[in-house]
Design an enzyme around this catalytic site. Structure first.
Site, mmCIF file in Angstrom:
data_model
loop_
_atom_site.group_PDB
_atom_site.id
_atom_site.type_symbol
_atom_site.label_atom_id
_atom_site.label_comp_id
_atom_site.label_asym_id
_atom_site.label_seq_id
_atom_site.Cartn_x
_atom_site.Cartn_y
_atom_site.Cartn_z
ATOM 1 N N CYS B 79 20.242 -17.269 33.379
ATOM 2 C CA CYS B 79 20.666 -15.958 32.886
ATOM 3 C C CYS B 79 19.576 -14.924 33.178
ATOM 4 O O CYS B 79 19.267 -14.669 34.327
ATOM 5 C CB CYS B 79 21.044 -16.047 31.408
ATOM 6 S SG CYS B 79 22.007 -14.635 30.844
ATOM 7 N N HIS B 185 25.366 -19.691 31.987
ATOM 8 C CA HIS B 185 24.622 -20.600 31.109
ATOM 9 C C HIS B 185 25.088 -22.037 31.324
ATOM 10 O O HIS B 185 26.090 -22.440 30.734
ATOM 11 C CB HIS B 185 24.834 -20.210 29.648
ATOM 12 C CG HIS B 185 24.090 -18.982 29.246
ATOM 13 N ND1 HIS B 185 22.787 -19.016 28.806
ATOM 14 C CD2 HIS B 185 24.447 -17.682 29.251
ATOM 15 C CE1 HIS B 185 22.377 -17.786 28.543
ATOM 16 N NE2 HIS B 185 23.363 -16.951 28.810
ATOM 17 N N GLU B 187 23.930 -24.613 30.040
ATOM 18 C CA GLU B 187 23.862 -25.334 28.760
ATOM 19 C C GLU B 187 25.030 -25.002 27.847
ATOM 20 O O GLU B 187 25.189 -25.586 26.782
ATOM 21 C CB GLU B 187 22.517 -25.053 28.067
ATOM 22 C CG GLU B 187 22.389 -23.709 27.362
ATOM 23 C CD GLU B 187 22.072 -22.534 28.297
ATOM 24 O OE1 GLU B 187 22.278 -22.667 29.518
ATOM 25 O OE2 GLU B 187 21.649 -21.482 27.792
#
Lengths: 252, 208
Positions: B79, B185, B187
């Site tokens: 990001c 992202h 994650e």
């Protein structure tokens, strides 16, 4: 192309998931962690955890559950309920929340949204508005939909977005729990007033309600629901297949 | 051991949990010795570019990250961390980045149609410019990942490994040798995101 998001909402009290009809008459459903993992595997695009606990013991249980969920579920998590201060933001963000939704806290403290947006970024701050028609005017309600603030809803939402809220959850009290479809008229008014993503909440009873929502109002970004998912009345995978068949972009 | 650079920007809990989920040990740290001994580095970040770039520099992390990348250690920016890899950003003024990958950060409002919402929030698909990029090993073109951003990388030329379509093609992945950057992202991108992190953890560096 960005996809329309399907978001199950888990109302959590004392570490358990509950969902009321018109905000009253709560029923215990299941474990938040189990449900979150299940929804993530079924294709939910995001999860909302709403803390409806009042006590500090319950709050601790909530953050424990949030931490456990965030360590197992790798999709965005939004947390709401009892967010009144910057410390509350900090508390849930440290437990793995990605976004924080504010409701009554923003009504009581006008500085909450601008301060949080400055600290954590607009993308982190969600304004959740409980709105009900009173004599033909959209009014903002506080305290879980029990108290009429007297504020006109569209102006209130515009002000929150202007102050840094990066997303709007519009919950229509008029359609919540009725399972007769989303409040398209209210949603249309909000979508026309703000340029940030709008999440529709309140009223979903079947798959067709979501299809109608996204077909009628292409500006709506996401649909949120609770009990129809928790009780298995609508499966998220069926819902997304049906939306796809109707030409609505979804993540499958 | 993977080092997640801690320079006081953003919440790193989900990132370390997602690495744990793929069996990769990680440590959130600003200790230069630990970072030098790590087999790979992730540069995270949320918030404003100018503040983050300043924190990176004042903490000494900027020089360290550049030194480690130059030594061939696998590095991934996520990001804002991806944006920091580029030359400079025009987010609220003009701020220099790390310059590890050529390119600039500009507002997405420069290129997307007026009726598109800002930020782009949600799941969008990846279109590969460089299918051979090592972090795509376990995913395929068209897979969805989760974006939250109002700015994007431009002029990354041959270092653009993937884009996403949001009214205009927006840089989603940059790649140059051992340096990778994801605008989205991983994650928070479910199984696809974990697969990207797994592939990154398998890329080869000098100390692997």
């Amino acid at each position: 192309m960005i996809t329309k998001r399907i978001i199950p909402c888990l109302d959590v009290k004392d570490g358990r998931v509950v969902k009321g009809v018109n905000f009253e008459g709560l029923n215990d459903v299941s474990s938040p962690v189990t449900l979150a993992e299940y929804y993530s595997n079924c294709g939910a695009d995001e999860l909302v955890f709403y803390d409806i606990t009042a006590s500090s013991d319950g709050r601790k249980l909530f953050t424990d559950i949030l931490t456990e969920t965030a360590s197992k579920v790798f999709i965005p998590l939004t947390v709401g309920g009892g967010i009144n201060t910057i410390e509350d933001f900090d508390r849930v963000l440290k437990c793995g929340a990605d976004k924080v939704s504010v409701n009554s806290g923003a009504i009581r403290n006008p500085d909450l949204i601008p301060e949080a947006a400055k600290l954590y970024g607009d993308q982190c701050v969600v304004i959740s508005a409980d709105v009900k028609r009173v004599d033909g005017v959209f009014r903002v309600f506080a305290k879980g939909g029990r108290e009429n603030t007297g504020m006109e809803a569209i102006e209130w939402i515009k002000r929150c977005v202007g102050n840094g809220a990066g997303e709007v959850v519009l919950n229509s009290i008029d359609t919540d729990g009725v399972k007769n479809g989303f409040d398209l008229e209210m949603l249309d008014a909000v979508c026309n007033a703000v340029s940030v993503p709008v999440i529709a909440s309140g009223g979903a009873g079947c798959i067709d309600d979501f299809t109608k929502l996204f077909k009628t109002l292409p500006k709506v970004d996401a649909g949120l629901a609770a009990s129809i998912f928790h009780f298995g009345e609508v499966s998220i995978s069926d819902l997304k297949q049906e939306l796809k068949a109707n030409g609505i972009p979804v993540r499958i | 051991m993977l080092a997640i650079i801690d320079y006081g920007v953003g919440n790193l809990f989900s990132l370390s949990c997602s690495l744990k989920a793929i069996g990769k040990e990680s440590v959130i740290t600003s200790d230069s010795e630990i970072i030098r001994n790590a087999d790979r580095i992730i540069l995270p970040g949320v918030g404003a570019f100018g503040d983050a770039a300043e924190k990176l520099r004042s903490s000494g992390m900027a020089e360290l990250v550049k030194e480690q990348a130059a030594a061939g250690k696998p590095l991934m920016g996520i990001c804002l961390g991806m944006q920091l890899l580029l030359d400079k950003s025009f987010e609220y003024g003009e701020h220099p980045g790390l310059g590890l990958i050529s390119g600039e950060i500009r507002p997405i409002s420069d290129v997307i149609p007026e009726d598109y919402k800002i930020p782009q929030i949600g799941w969008n698909y990846l279109k590969f410019n460089k299918p051979e990029c090592p972090i795509f090993k376990y995913i395929k073109e068209g897979d969805f990942v989760y974006f939250v951003h109002s700015f994007y990388g431009t002029d990354c030329s041959e270092n653009t490994a993937a884009v996403t379509e949001y009214g205009a093609p927006l840089t989603a992945v940059v790649w140059k040798d051992n340096v990778f950057g994801c605008q989205f992202h991983p994650e928070k991108s479910g199984e696809v995101g974990l697969s990207i992190l797994r592939a990154f953890c398998e890329t080869e560096g000098p100390q692997c």
